[in-house]
Enzyme design. Structure first.
Site, PDB file in Angstrom:
ATOM      1  N   HIS A  17       1.087  -1.161  -0.025  1.00 47.53           N
ATOM      2  CA  HIS A  17       0.376   0.346   0.031  1.00 47.53           C
ATOM      3  C   HIS A  17       1.142   1.554   0.381  1.00 47.53           C
ATOM      4  O   HIS A  17       0.687   2.187  -1.189  1.00 47.53           O
ATOM      5  CB  HIS A  17      -1.064  -0.186   0.929  1.00 47.53           C
ATOM      6  N   GLN A  65       4.051   2.260  -1.195  1.00 48.29           N
ATOM      7  CA  GLN A  65       4.765   1.537  -2.554  1.00 48.29           C
ATOM      8  C   GLN A  65       3.410   2.452  -3.281  1.00 48.29           C
ATOM      9  O   GLN A  65       3.770   3.054  -3.918  1.00 48.29           O
ATOM     10  CB  GLN A  65       5.499   0.505  -2.938  1.00 48.29           C
ATOM     11  N   ASP A  66       2.396   1.989  -3.277  1.00 45.79           N
ATOM     12  CA  ASP A  66       1.083   2.055  -4.250  1.00 45.79           C
ATOM     13  C   ASP A  66       1.507   3.805  -4.554  1.00 45.79           C
ATOM     14  O   ASP A  66       1.020   4.811  -4.939  1.00 45.79           O
ATOM     15  CB  ASP A  66      -0.082   1.789  -4.428  1.00 45.79           C
ATOM     16  N   HIS A  67       1.146   4.169  -3.329  1.00 45.53           N
ATOM     17  CA  HIS A  67       0.736   5.111  -2.807  1.00 45.53           C
ATOM     18  C   HIS A  67       1.818   6.178  -3.194  1.00 45.53           C
ATOM     19  O   HIS A  67       1.638   7.015  -4.080  1.00 45.53           O
ATOM     20  CB  HIS A  67       0.516   5.791  -0.941  1.00 45.53           C
TER      21      HIS A  67
END
Length: 101
Positions: A75, A77-79
């Site tokens: 999460h 990294q995605d954010h």
């Protein structure tokens, strides 16, 4: 969960950066270009903080320490990656509003 503090640093700094980028777009839309530039600068600074947190995990892994991949890390990294893209877009939109003004 030993990396949770680092992971939360990524999430919080990325969230702060995205929020500032959104505010920068709104300021530019209202013709407040100096404020927009200040907000973009704040967003960039927050992204540096997120990158520092990310780098600490990468350094740990590069040194041979086991870094457990969790849903929180994914999460974070995605954010971070979506915020980087959004920040780039925000800079372009602020420039466009300046040209339109």
């Amino acid at each position: 969960m030993e990396n949770m503090e680092v992971i939360m640093g990524i999430i919080m700094n990325a969230g702060d950066a995205k929020s500032s980028a959104v505010e920068a777009i709104q300021a530019a839309k209202n013709g407040e270009f100096e404020k927009a530039e200040e907000l973009l600068q704040h967003a960039s600074s927050a992204l540096v903080g997120a990158h520092r947190s990310q780098t600490s995990l990468l350094t740990k892994a590069a040194q041979g320490d086991k870094v457990e991949i969790t849903i929180y890390m994914v999460h974070a990294q995605d954010h971070l990656m979506t915020t980087i893209a959004f920040n780039d877009l925000a800079k372009e939109l602020v420039d466009l509003y300046k040209k339109l003004a």
